[in-house]
Motif scaffolding. Structure first.
Motif, short mmCIF file in Angstrom:
data_model
loop_
_atom_site.label_atom_id
_atom_site.label_comp_id
_atom_site.label_asym_id
_atom_site.label_seq_id
_atom_site.Cartn_x
_atom_site.Cartn_y
_atom_site.Cartn_z
N LEU A 10 0.82 -1.21 0.00
CA LEU A 10 0.00 0.00 0.00
C LEU A 10 0.85 1.26 0.00
N GLU A 11 2.06 1.19 0.57
CA GLU A 11 2.93 2.35 0.58
C GLU A 11 3.47 2.68 -0.82
N GLU A 12 3.39 1.71 -1.73
CA GLU A 12 3.89 1.91 -3.08
C GLU A 12 2.78 2.34 -4.04
N TYR A 13 1.56 2.56 -3.53
CA TYR A 13 0.43 2.83 -4.41
C TYR A 13 0.66 4.04 -5.31
N GLU A 14 1.09 5.15 -4.76
CA GLU A 14 1.25 6.36 -5.56
C GLU A 14 2.26 6.17 -6.67
N ARG A 15 3.28 5.35 -6.42
CA ARG A 15 4.30 5.11 -7.44
C ARG A 15 3.82 4.11 -8.49
N ASP A 16 3.01 3.14 -8.06
CA ASP A 16 2.57 2.10 -8.99
C ASP A 16 1.11 1.72 -8.71
N PRO A 17 0.16 2.60 -9.02
CA PRO A 17 -1.25 2.33 -8.71
C PRO A 17 -1.83 1.17 -9.50
#
Length: 298
Positions: A10-17
């Motif tokens: 979930l912490e990577e969502y903005e980078r890889d939605p």
């Protein structure tokens, strides 16, 4: 790789939605890491789960339904190894208070339940909102949707190894978050390509997210609900906490306009969540088959 459900950070969502979207479209489920629920709170909630499900039967039976399936579920002929207690709406302080009072929860247990209910409800709305955004429906709002949760106990013995803990089914709502047992496996989900069940093994500190039937018409067929079951693999007591984000009972399931165009005409008729739940109940179709009855192109 096939045979394992996708992992979404979930912490990577903005980078890889798109990873969230692809997991939801291809599998209808995924394992969630870095979800923001404190490990300590998860452990405390699991301890409360064990304590409440160890209560005398006469106390557990005070946990009454608000809607069918939202209260105490005793072992049954269909699922003899399973029992559960239900909290109707984790976002409602009165619902949480009623649940705690019914079961004579201690002040400490009540505090843990309140904290967990608030955290898991916010997480469910956050995941649903991020999923809608990743699909191009950034304005869709899930605030105000009920968030039921159910604490589950499976009593597995050497004699029941190989037996089902819970039969094959899909969830009726939009999205489910599962805090599974940390030690005893048994959860299996359908691999949509091989149409075989694959194990979802214990992974402490993570959560398992799966989509329910409502996600399919909501997305105009882009998302899929996932068939799953629990199998008795080993003897022991197995505990889990499942949270269900669903539309209000009288809410018409609305397809965001972004999902409908000339190439993708509307696939499903209009209905409320309560109507769909009743359809599943009256037809006894609990593994996603009821969706075929509300398709416009059937």
């Amino acid at each position: 790789m096939r045979g394992q459900i996708p992992v979404v950070d979930l912490e990577e969502y903005e980078r890889d939605p798109q990873k969230l979207r692809e997991a939801s479209e291809e599998w209808g489920c995924f394992r969630l890491v870095n979800h923001g629920i404190p490990t300590k709170l998860m452990a405390e909630m699991k301890e409360v789960t064990r304590d409440l499900l160890d209560l005398p039967l006469e106390i557990k039976q005070r946990n009454k339904d608000v809607i069918p399936g939202s209260g105490y579920m005793a072992p049954s002929e269909k699922n003899p190894l399973y029992e559960a207690l239900g909290l109707f709406d984790a976002r409602s302080s009165s619902s949480v208070s009623s649940f705690c009072s019914q079961l004579e929860a201690s002040p400490h247990q009540r505090k843990i339940i309140e904290e967990y209910a608030e955290a898991i409800q916010k997480l469910a709305v956050n995941i649903a909102t991020k999923l809608a955004k990743s699909m191009g429906a950034s304005d869709y709002c899930f605030e105000g949707w009920p968030c039921q949760f159910r604490i589950n106990k499976y009593t597995f013995t050497p004699e029941t190894v190989g037996s089902p803990g819970v039969q094959i089914h899909t969830d009726s709502g939009f999205l489910t978050i599962l805090q599974d047992d940390e030690n005893l496996g048994g959860l299996e989900v359908m691999d949509p390509l091989s149409t075989s069940f694959v194990p979802v093994d214990p992974w402490p500190g993570t959560l398992v997210v799966n989509l329910g039937d409502i996600a399919v018409p909501w997305s105009n067929g882009r998302l899929q609900s996932v068939q799953h079951r629990v199998q008795c693999k080993d003897a022991g007591l197995r505990f889990s906490v499942a949270t269900f984000l669903s539309p209000p009972a009288d809410k018409v399931v609305e397809v965001p306009p972004e999902f409908i165009n000339e190439e993708h005409p509307r696939m499903f008729s209009s209905f409320t969540y309560e109507e769909y739940r009743n359809l599943r109940k009256t037809t006894k179709l609990h593994a996603g088959e009821a969706l075929q009855l509300v398709r416009l192109d059937k």
